[in-house]
Scaffold this active site. Structure first.
Site, PDB file in Angstrom:
ATOM      1  N   ASP A   1       0.838  -1.197   0.000  1.00 38.25           N
ATOM      2  CA  ASP A   1       0.000   0.000   0.000  1.00 38.25           C
ATOM      3  C   ASP A   1       0.875   1.250   0.000  1.00 38.25           C
ATOM      4  O   ASP A   1       1.651   1.473   0.936  1.00 38.25           O
ATOM      5  CB  ASP A   1      -0.910  -0.021   1.245  1.00 38.25           C
ATOM      6  N   ASP A   2       0.768   2.042  -1.040  1.00 40.85           N
ATOM      7  CA  ASP A   2       1.508   3.304  -1.169  1.00 40.85           C
ATOM      8  C   ASP A   2       3.020   3.119  -1.314  1.00 40.85           C
ATOM      9  O   ASP A   2       3.793   4.041  -1.026  1.00 40.85           O
ATOM     10  CB  ASP A   2       1.246   4.256   0.022  1.00 40.85           C
TER      11      ASP A   2
ATOM     12  N   CYS B   1      -6.219   4.310  -3.217  1.00 39.18           N
ATOM     13  CA  CYS B   1      -6.487   2.929  -2.791  1.00 39.18           C
ATOM     14  C   CYS B   1      -7.749   2.289  -3.362  1.00 39.18           C
ATOM     15  O   CYS B   1      -7.680   1.261  -4.033  1.00 39.18           O
ATOM     16  CB  CYS B   1      -6.574   2.862  -1.268  1.00 39.18           C
TER      17      CYS B   1
ATOM     18  N   ARG C   1      -7.842  -0.801  -6.105  1.00 38.49           N
ATOM     19  CA  ARG C   1      -8.157  -2.180  -5.684  1.00 38.49           C
ATOM     20  C   ARG C   1      -9.361  -2.729  -6.456  1.00 38.49           C
ATOM     21  O   ARG C   1      -9.421  -3.923  -6.768  1.00 38.49           O
ATOM     22  CB  ARG C   1      -8.396  -2.213  -4.172  1.00 38.49           C
TER      23      ARG C   1
ATOM     24  N   LYS D   1      -5.536  -5.596   3.689  1.00 35.59           N
ATOM     25  CA  LYS D   1      -6.419  -4.454   3.427  1.00 35.59           C
ATOM     26  C   LYS D   1      -7.356  -4.759   2.256  1.00 35.59           C
ATOM     27  O   LYS D   1      -6.915  -5.186   1.194  1.00 35.59           O
ATOM     28  CB  LYS D   1      -5.551  -3.235   3.095  1.00 35.59           C
TER      29      LYS D   1
ATOM     30  N   HIS E   1     -10.632  -2.560   1.477  1.00 41.22           N
ATOM     31  CA  HIS E   1     -10.978  -1.202   1.035  1.00 41.22           C
ATOM     32  C   HIS E   1     -11.925  -1.154  -0.153  1.00 41.22           C
ATOM     33  O   HIS E   1     -11.872  -0.223  -0.976  1.00 41.22           O
ATOM     34  CB  HIS E   1      -9.720  -0.366   0.763  1.00 41.22           C
TER      35      HIS E   1
ATOM     36  N   SER F   1      -8.100   1.658   5.198  1.00 40.66           N
ATOM     37  CA  SER F   1      -6.746   2.162   5.438  1.00 40.66           C
ATOM     38  C   SER F   1      -6.435   2.197   6.929  1.00 40.66           C
ATOM     39  O   SER F   1      -7.308   2.441   7.759  1.00 40.66           O
ATOM     40  CB  SER F   1      -6.585   3.563   4.850  1.00 40.66           C
TER      41      SER F   1
ATOM     42  N   HIS G   1       1.620   2.228   3.967  1.00 46.22           N
ATOM     43  CA  HIS G   1       0.722   3.387   4.121  1.00 46.22           C
ATOM     44  C   HIS G   1       0.937   3.925   5.535  1.00 46.22           C
ATOM     45  O   HIS G   1       1.041   3.147   6.483  1.00 46.22           O
ATOM     46  CB  HIS G   1      -0.715   2.871   3.938  1.00 46.22           C
TER      47      HIS G   1
ATOM     48  N   ASP H   1      -0.510  -0.647  -4.722  1.00 43.08           N
ATOM     49  CA  ASP H   1      -1.797  -0.108  -5.188  1.00 43.08           C
ATOM     50  C   ASP H   1      -1.715   1.278  -5.814  1.00 43.08           C
ATOM     51  O   ASP H   1      -2.557   1.662  -6.600  1.00 43.08           O
ATOM     52  CB  ASP H   1      -2.829  -0.090  -4.041  1.00 43.08           C
ATOM     53  N   ASN H   2      -0.714   2.048  -5.418  1.00 37.78           N
ATOM     54  CA  ASN H   2      -0.534   3.395  -5.995  1.00 37.78           C
ATOM     55  C   ASN H   2       0.833   3.908  -5.569  1.00 37.78           C
ATOM     56  O   ASN H   2       1.517   3.284  -4.753  1.00 37.78           O
ATOM     57  CB  ASN H   2      -1.652   4.362  -5.564  1.00 37.78           C
TER      58      ASN H   2
ATOM     59  N   LYS I   1       1.338   9.372  -5.290  1.00 33.40           N
ATOM     60  CA  LYS I   1      -0.057   9.013  -5.001  1.00 33.40           C
ATOM     61  C   LYS I   1      -1.004  10.189  -5.240  1.00 33.40           C
ATOM     62  O   LYS I   1      -0.694  11.323  -4.865  1.00 33.40           O
ATOM     63  CB  LYS I   1      -0.135   8.595  -3.529  1.00 33.40           C
TER      64      LYS I   1
HETATM   65 MG    MG Z   1      -2.694   3.094  -1.321  1.00 32.32          MG
END
Ligand code: MG
Length: 485
Positions: free
Chosen positions: A54-55, A94, A98, A151, A153, A176, A256, A308-309, A329
């Site tokens: 994540d991130d 996010c 996803r 996660k 989301h 998150s 994240h 994810d980003n 992001k």
């Molecule tokens: Mg993310």
């Protein structure tokens, strides 16, 4: 060899006859297999593991050039497998990202992209609609055991949780890890000073739930050990499911912010806490690969790692790095949507560095094809089958990439060139429309520094044509993220 040289002409004719029989039988078998929509024999099916960070930014792994974050396991996966350098996610934040991974569709098609709220929040009413077909449902139809750890989301109410979207089992924080914040911020300044404060180091500040299937089992989740526990659950699942084909979706909540690492990792990385967190994720991946080897599943399992980003740059040192890519992001510059991506399946995937284009939406299609389940035909699926690149050393079928922010198309890439029609700061309200669009050659200028629109009218013409065709077929789904409170 000697024996064959002694063959008579008659023997040669007999061999030729048998060879023809073998070819014809072989053709019929492979033809029948190719035509059949029936899943292949369970014992032959390749297990699939998607590990989603994540991130985590393009520049945050050793194999992608980070000088001080040590990721020996991912680096080894990249050496033994395919390291993709033009791999994208479906959105720069996010929830829509996803949704794209899970459905193989641009999130704008199913309302999982919004101009009102960019992601789902703990007070959001909705989630991924039941009418969507998820990758987990596809794999389940092919006889796979399916598990989601980490996660989600895509909606935290029961009807939107992984267990309502094709997964047999779920364990994780459903959104998150910075949500359910108990502090109240009066201004944006308060919010940012919070992130520099000691308060953010207290897990009690983030009242996020940890769920097992549809039950909350811990609140607030103990985030120092969350990465370690996700890894342990993943290994337990692999060991328990080794006799059945499985699909494991391991979506780490980290890196994240807020960042937390366990005692063995905290304070160890030269990169600081962000490095501690990434190194702990990498360590867990090493343990997962070891468990595959111990169970003999390494020959029959495909592992893919991506994020994810892009990095959350406004978090300063606690956010990651997009390396040489511009921005992070929240933006449609490359740093927001291009991610590290490593495919690993020793003996199946030809190792190499792949500069062709791929996206997370393609995982839906690729793994459906591998599992032998048909791709839904009653809707537009944006995913493409990457198996020719993975298994046959061929070109990627994907030549295009569409960059959406909310439900608006901001940029498009065709081949080497990317045109920006609109640009906007990751979190800024001001947007700039460009006519003519800004144009960058991403292979020559991955940092998007040098606008070459004036010198390349034909490249712009091609992109405009592709965008026109894309827009003509676009039907946007009703906004699933807007309703809150
Ligand atoms: Mg993310």
């Amino acid at each position: 060899m000697y024996k064959y040289r002694m063959d008579t002409g008659l023997n040669s004719m007999v061999r030729l006859f048998y060879a023809l029989v073998i070819i014809l039988v072989g053709f019929n078998v492979s033809h029948a297999e190719a035509q059949s929509s029936e899943p292949r024999e369970s014992s032959k099916k390749t297990n699939v593991i998607i590990i989603f960070a994540d991130d985590l930014g393009y520049g945050d792994l050793g194999a992608y050039g980070h000088p001080t974050i040590r990721t020996p396991n991912l680096d080894r996966m990249a050496m033994e497998g395919q390291k993709w350098t033009n791999f994208y996610v479906g959105a720069s934040v996010c929830t829509p990202s996803r949704a794209a991974l899970m459905t193989g569709r641009l999130p704008v098609r199913n309302g999982m992209a919004s101009n009102v709220n960019r992601v789902l929040f703990p007070d959001s009413h909705n989630g991924l609609p039941q009418t969507e077909v998820t990758l987990a449902e596809q794999m389940k139809n092919a006889g796979y055991a399916t598990v989601c750890i980490g996660k989600w989301h895509l909606g935290h109410k029961e009807e939107y949780l992984p267990t309502s979207h094709g997964f047999d089992f779920y364990y994780g924080i459903p959104y998150s890890n910075d949500m359910d914040n108990i502090s109240s911020f009066k201004s944006a300044g308060d919010y940012f000073s919070f992130w520099r404060s000691q308060e953010r180091k207290d897990i009690n500040t983030f009242n996020v739930p940890l769920m097992r299937n549809t039950e909350i089992v811990e609140r607030p989740a103990e985030q120092h050990t969350i990465t370690k526990r996700y890894t342990e659950e993943a290994i337990k699942f692999i060991k328990e499911t080794k006799d059945q084909p499985f699909f494991l979706y391991l979506a780490h909540n980290l890196p994240h912010v807020p960042l937390f690492a366990s005692k063995d990792f905290e304070g160890k990385s030269p990169r600081g806490i962000y490095g501690d967190v990434v190194e702990e994720i990498d360590h867990g991946i090493g343990q997962i690969l070891n468990s595959l080897k111990e169970t003999g599943l390494d020959k029959n399992t495909l592992v893919v790692f991506t994020s994810d980003n892009g990095p959350w740059l406004i978090m300063n040192e606690e956010g990651g790095s997009a390396g040489l890519l511009r921005e992070g992001k929240g933006s449609t510059w490359e740093g927001g949507m291009r991610e590290p991506c490593i495919f690993w399946a020793p003996g199946q995937i030809a190792p190499g560095v792949i500069t062709d284009i791929g996206t997370t939406m393609d995982l839906f299609t690729t793994f459906s094809v591998m599992a032998g389940v048909p791709i839904p035909e009653d809707r537009i699926i944006d995913g493409m089958d990457l198996s020719p690149v993975l298994f046959e050393n061929k070109e990627s079928p994907r030549k295009e990439m569409f960059y959406y922010r909310g439900d608006r198309l901001y940029a498009a890439r065709v081949g080497d060139y990317k045109a920006h029609f609109i640009t906007q700061d990751a979190y800024g309200p001001e947007k700039t429309e460009h006519n003519p669009p800004l144009l960058y050659n991403l292979n020559i200028d991955p940092s998007e520094k040098y606008d070459v629109s004036k010198d390349n009218p034909e490249a712009l013409e091609i992109i405009n044509k592709v965008v026109k065709e894309h827009n003509a077929k676009m039907v946007k789904g009703p906004d699933q993220l807007k309703d809150r409170g």
